[in-house]
Design a protein around this motif. Structure first.
Motif, PDB file in Angstrom:
ATOM      1  N   GLY A  87       0.810  -1.214   0.000  1.00  0.00           N
ATOM      2  CA  GLY A  87       0.000   0.000   0.000  1.00  0.00           C
ATOM      3  C   GLY A  87       0.844   1.265   0.000  1.00  0.00           C
ATOM      4  N   ILE A  88       2.154   1.106  -0.132  1.00  0.00           N
ATOM      5  CA  ILE A  88       3.045   2.274  -0.085  1.00  0.00           C
ATOM      6  C   ILE A  88       3.567   2.609  -1.480  1.00  0.00           C
ATOM      7  N   ASP A  89       3.642   3.919  -1.754  1.00  0.00           N
ATOM      8  CA  ASP A  89       4.124   4.385  -3.047  1.00  0.00           C
ATOM      9  C   ASP A  89       5.609   4.702  -2.973  1.00  0.00           C
ATOM     10  N   VAL A  90       6.407   4.022  -3.781  1.00  0.00           N
ATOM     11  CA  VAL A  90       7.831   4.367  -3.815  1.00  0.00           C
ATOM     12  C   VAL A  90       8.052   5.405  -4.909  1.00  0.00           C
ATOM     13  N   SER A  91       9.051   6.267  -4.724  1.00  0.00           N
ATOM     14  CA  SER A  91       9.424   7.217  -5.775  1.00  0.00           C
ATOM     15  C   SER A  91      10.391   6.524  -6.717  1.00  0.00           C
ATOM     16  N   VAL A  92      10.225   6.782  -8.024  1.00  0.00           N
ATOM     17  CA  VAL A  92      11.124   6.124  -8.976  1.00  0.00           C
ATOM     18  C   VAL A  92      11.954   7.147  -9.743  1.00  0.00           C
ATOM     19  N   PHE A  93      13.197   6.787 -10.037  1.00  0.00           N
ATOM     20  CA  PHE A  93      14.121   7.657 -10.754  1.00  0.00           C
ATOM     21  C   PHE A  93      14.815   6.860 -11.840  1.00  0.00           C
ATOM     22  N   ALA A 102      23.045  12.774 -14.303  1.00  0.00           N
ATOM     23  CA  ALA A 102      21.700  12.200 -14.154  1.00  0.00           C
ATOM     24  C   ALA A 102      21.491  11.703 -12.726  1.00  0.00           C
ATOM     25  N   VAL A 103      22.531  11.084 -12.183  1.00  0.00           N
ATOM     26  CA  VAL A 103      22.459  10.574 -10.813  1.00  0.00           C
ATOM     27  C   VAL A 103      22.273  11.726  -9.823  1.00  0.00           C
ATOM     28  N   LYS A 104      23.022  12.794 -10.042  1.00  0.00           N
ATOM     29  CA  LYS A 104      22.957  13.968  -9.151  1.00  0.00           C
ATOM     30  C   LYS A 104      21.553  14.576  -9.157  1.00  0.00           C
ATOM     31  N   ARG A 105      20.974  14.677 -10.381  1.00  0.00           N
ATOM     32  CA  ARG A 105      19.618  15.225 -10.491  1.00  0.00           C
ATOM     33  C   ARG A 105      18.634  14.366  -9.703  1.00  0.00           C
ATOM     34  N   ALA A 106      18.753  13.042  -9.852  1.00  0.00           N
ATOM     35  CA  ALA A 106      17.825  12.117  -9.174  1.00  0.00           C
ATOM     36  C   ALA A 106      17.953  12.236  -7.662  1.00  0.00           C
ATOM     37  N   VAL A 107      19.188  12.250  -7.186  1.00  0.00           N
ATOM     38  CA  VAL A 107      19.436  12.307  -5.740  1.00  0.00           C
ATOM     39  C   VAL A 107      18.928  13.634  -5.158  1.00  0.00           C
ATOM     40  N   ASP A 108      19.159  14.731  -5.879  1.00  0.00           N
ATOM     41  CA  ASP A 108      18.685  16.040  -5.400  1.00  0.00           C
ATOM     42  C   ASP A 108      17.162  16.076  -5.337  1.00  0.00           C
ATOM     43  N   GLU A 109      16.547  15.512  -6.372  1.00  0.00           N
ATOM     44  CA  GLU A 109      15.086  15.511  -6.420  1.00  0.00           C
ATOM     45  C   GLU A 109      14.487  14.630  -5.319  1.00  0.00           C
ATOM     46  N   ALA A 110      15.166  13.534  -5.019  1.00  0.00           N
ATOM     47  CA  ALA A 110      14.640  12.589  -4.019  1.00  0.00           C
ATOM     48  C   ALA A 110      14.680  13.167  -2.606  1.00  0.00           C
ATOM     49  N   GLY A 111      15.606  14.089  -2.360  1.00  0.00           N
ATOM     50  CA  GLY A 111      15.722  14.679  -1.021  1.00  0.00           C
ATOM     51  C   GLY A 111      16.690  13.885  -0.155  1.00  0.00           C
ATOM     52  N   PRO A 112      17.054  14.474   1.026  1.00  0.00           N
ATOM     53  CA  PRO A 112      18.100  13.896   1.879  1.00  0.00           C
ATOM     54  C   PRO A 112      17.869  12.411   2.184  1.00  0.00           C
ATOM     55  N   ILE A 113      18.935  11.660   2.075  1.00  0.00           N
ATOM     56  CA  ILE A 113      18.849  10.197   2.200  1.00  0.00           C
ATOM     57  C   ILE A 113      19.365   9.760   3.570  1.00  0.00           C
ATOM     58  N   ASP A 114      18.649   8.826   4.211  1.00  0.00           N
ATOM     59  CA  ASP A 114      19.108   8.274   5.494  1.00  0.00           C
ATOM     60  C   ASP A 114      19.845   6.954   5.300  1.00  0.00           C
ATOM     61  N   VAL A 115      19.338   6.150   4.359  1.00  0.00           N
ATOM     62  CA  VAL A 115      20.015   4.884   4.054  1.00  0.00           C
ATOM     63  C   VAL A 115      20.217   4.814   2.545  1.00  0.00           C
ATOM     64  N   LEU A 116      21.482   4.943   2.128  1.00  0.00           N
ATOM     65  CA  LEU A 116      21.808   4.842   0.704  1.00  0.00           C
ATOM     66  C   LEU A 116      22.219   3.403   0.432  1.00  0.00           C
ATOM     67  N   LEU A 117      21.387   2.691  -0.319  1.00  0.00           N
ATOM     68  CA  LEU A 117      21.636   1.267  -0.541  1.00  0.00           C
ATOM     69  C   LEU A 117      22.068   1.052  -1.987  1.00  0.00           C
ATOM     70  N   LEU A 118      23.362   0.861  -2.190  1.00  0.00           N
ATOM     71  CA  LEU A 118      23.886   0.719  -3.547  1.00  0.00           C
ATOM     72  C   LEU A 118      23.877  -0.753  -3.929  1.00  0.00           C
ATOM     73  N   ASN A 119      22.867  -1.110  -4.719  1.00  0.00           N
ATOM     74  CA  ASN A 119      22.653  -2.513  -5.056  1.00  0.00           C
ATOM     75  C   ASN A 119      22.749  -2.773  -6.564  1.00  0.00           C
ATOM     76  N   HIS A 120      22.752  -1.696  -7.371  1.00  0.00           N
ATOM     77  CA  HIS A 120      22.830  -1.885  -8.828  1.00  0.00           C
ATOM     78  C   HIS A 120      24.048  -2.755  -9.161  1.00  0.00           C
ATOM     79  N   GLY A 121      23.947  -3.514 -10.236  1.00  0.00           N
ATOM     80  CA  GLY A 121      25.104  -4.313 -10.610  1.00  0.00           C
ATOM     81  C   GLY A 121      24.851  -5.086 -11.886  1.00  0.00           C
ATOM     82  N   VAL A 122      25.944  -5.321 -12.626  1.00  0.00           N
ATOM     83  CA  VAL A 122      25.863  -6.155 -13.824  1.00  0.00           C
ATOM     84  C   VAL A 122      26.872  -7.289 -13.672  1.00  0.00           C
ATOM     85  N   PHE A 123      26.547  -8.434 -14.250  1.00  0.00           N
ATOM     86  CA  PHE A 123      27.465  -9.574 -14.144  1.00  0.00           C
ATOM     87  C   PHE A 123      27.315 -10.506 -15.329  1.00  0.00           C
TER      88      PHE A 123
END
Ligand SMILES: NC(=O)C1=CN([C@@H]2O[C@H](COP(=O)(O)OP(=O)(O)OC[C@H]3O[C@@H](n4cnc5c(N)ncnc54)[C@H](OP(=O)(O)O)[C@@H]3O)[C@@H](O)[C@H]2O)C=CC1
Ligand SMILES: CCCCCCCCCCCCCCCC(=O)[C@@H](N)CO
Length: 361
Positions: A87-93, A102-123
């Protein structure tokens, strides 16, 4: 007799107790608890696999969640799935982690982050000799440079946050292939080992700002990315990676948040992962005096266990090469027919097939 009892008592009770007490005062940084509820969790690669499971988990825990990935379609699907479940809406970037602006724009728009979870990856699992340099560079650019881009973009606002008393977190998803090099993962392991250097150095730089770094080390995990990887994975990569039991993304997400909340620097995900983390503890920070005690007491025996694993891996490699050689010899000597499945199993390419077909006719 009493003397013998006393020595035994010293050996098995007093010395370990003294060690535990010593480590209790020694471990740095100090333990910390990081709350998730009502906080802003920003997850890269949050549209699929482990990242999507992390988004579900964070939303269910009452966090405000943002996810970032390249494909807008997959992001929308993820948003719908999380809404349906919680029932919760996540923001998408939509952004590529390789693109700093592009990353900077997304992070600025999202607002201050408490937990930055870097999970992206290719293999892509492939012997280095068969892998194009462009693919090596792509792997390093996304997994390693992408993480630098995110941290550089998010750190200033995390540092100057409103409530510096509240601890915040930067968590990076590595891999067990980021703790030990694995056949077929030269580029991937390099990118994931790189995250560890980044994390260890960064933790020293941000500790004064009450920012806490975590590294997560999952084993093979049942995700869309993993299914894709498996389509063309060297047999030996599969054999060696199966030393550690596979997991579901939801289980990895659970371990990840348990670890982040308890402020662990190293977060293993399964039993083999705990052994692997103990064996590769190195000089990484350890906040828990109990874990530090286990690390100290188990170091010698775990080195032996590690050498045993290397023995089984090198034995598998030798066996595989012998089987392949025997197979080729049999084909040439008997000019026999062979199934394309067998050829593929031994990684005998189209050139080789044509050659053998020529010999056969
Ligand atoms: N599955 C496994 O066996 C294991 C995975 N890991 C690690 O866990 C993490 C997640 O893996 P998994 O869930 O399996 O992967 P998936 O391939 O299922 O998902 C990867 C996610 O990362 C995003 N992503 C990929 N490239 C970029 C990019 N250049 N910019 C922004 N986002 C990007 C994808 O979205 P999009 O393509 O739209 O950009 C997607 O959301 C990875 O770091 C992986 O290395 C670690 C151990 C085991
Ligand atoms: C002392 C003892 C230790 C013991 C255990 C050792 C087990 C090591 C297994 C390594 C597995 C690597 C999996 C990589 C998964 C991954 O990242 C890919 N699927 C890409 O996503």
């Amino acid at each position: 007799m009493a003397d013998a009892y006393f020595s035994l008592f010293t050996l098995i009770v007093l010395i370990p107790l003294a060690l535990i007490a010593f480590l209790y005062f020694l471990v740095r940084p100090r333990p910390v608890k990081i709350p998730i509820k009502n906080r802003h969790v920003f997850i890269t690669g949050g549209s699929s696999g482990i990242g999507l499971a992390l988004a579900h988990h964070a939303a269910a825990q009452g966090a405000r969640v943002s996810i970032l990935a390249r494909s807008r379609n997959k992001l929308e699907e993820a948003r719908n799935a999380v809404r349906l479940a919680t029932g919760i809406d996540v923001s998408v970037f939509a952004a590529d982690v390789r693109d700093y602006d592009a990353v900077k724009r997304a992070v600025d728009e999202a607002g201050p982050i408490d937990v930055l979870l870097l999970n992206h990856g290719v293999f892509v699992a492939l012997e280095l000799e068969k892998q194009e340099l462009s693919e090596v560079k792509f792997t390093l650019d996304v997994n390693l440079m992408g993480s630098f881009n995110l941290i550089k973009a998010a750190l200033p606002a995390m540092r100057t946050r409103k409530d510096p008393q509240q601890p915040v977190s930067i968590a990076l998803v590595s891999s067990q292939a980021g703790q030990v090099g694995i056949y077929g993962y030269a580029a991937y392991s390099a990118s994931k080992f790189g995250l560890r250097g980044l994390a260890e150095a960064l933790q020293q730089e941000v500790i004064a700002d009450n920012i806490h770094v975590s590294l997560i080390f999952p084993p093979d995990t049942d995700t869309p990315g993993f299914a894709e990887e498996n389509k063309r994975k060297p047999e030996l990569t599969k054999i060696i990676a199966s030393s550690s039991g596979a997991m579901k993304p939801e289980e990895v997400a659970q371990k990840t948040f348990d670890g982040i909340k308890s402020g662990s620097f190293i977060i293993p995900c399964n039993l083999e992962g705990i052994a692997l983390s103990l064996a590769t503890a190195g000089l990484s920070p350890q906040r828990s005096f109990l874990m530090a005690t286990v690390e100290v007491l188990a170091a010698g025996i775990l080195r032996i266990a590690g050498l045993c694993f290397q023995w089984t891996w090198y034995t598998s490699i030798e066996k595989w090469h012998n089987q392949r050689k025997a197979f080729v010899e049999l084909m040439i000597s008997t000019s026999s027919r062979f199934t394309s499945k067998e050829l593929k199993h031994f990684e005998l390419g189209p050139c080789f097939r044509r050659l053998v077909a020529d010999i056969a006719t």
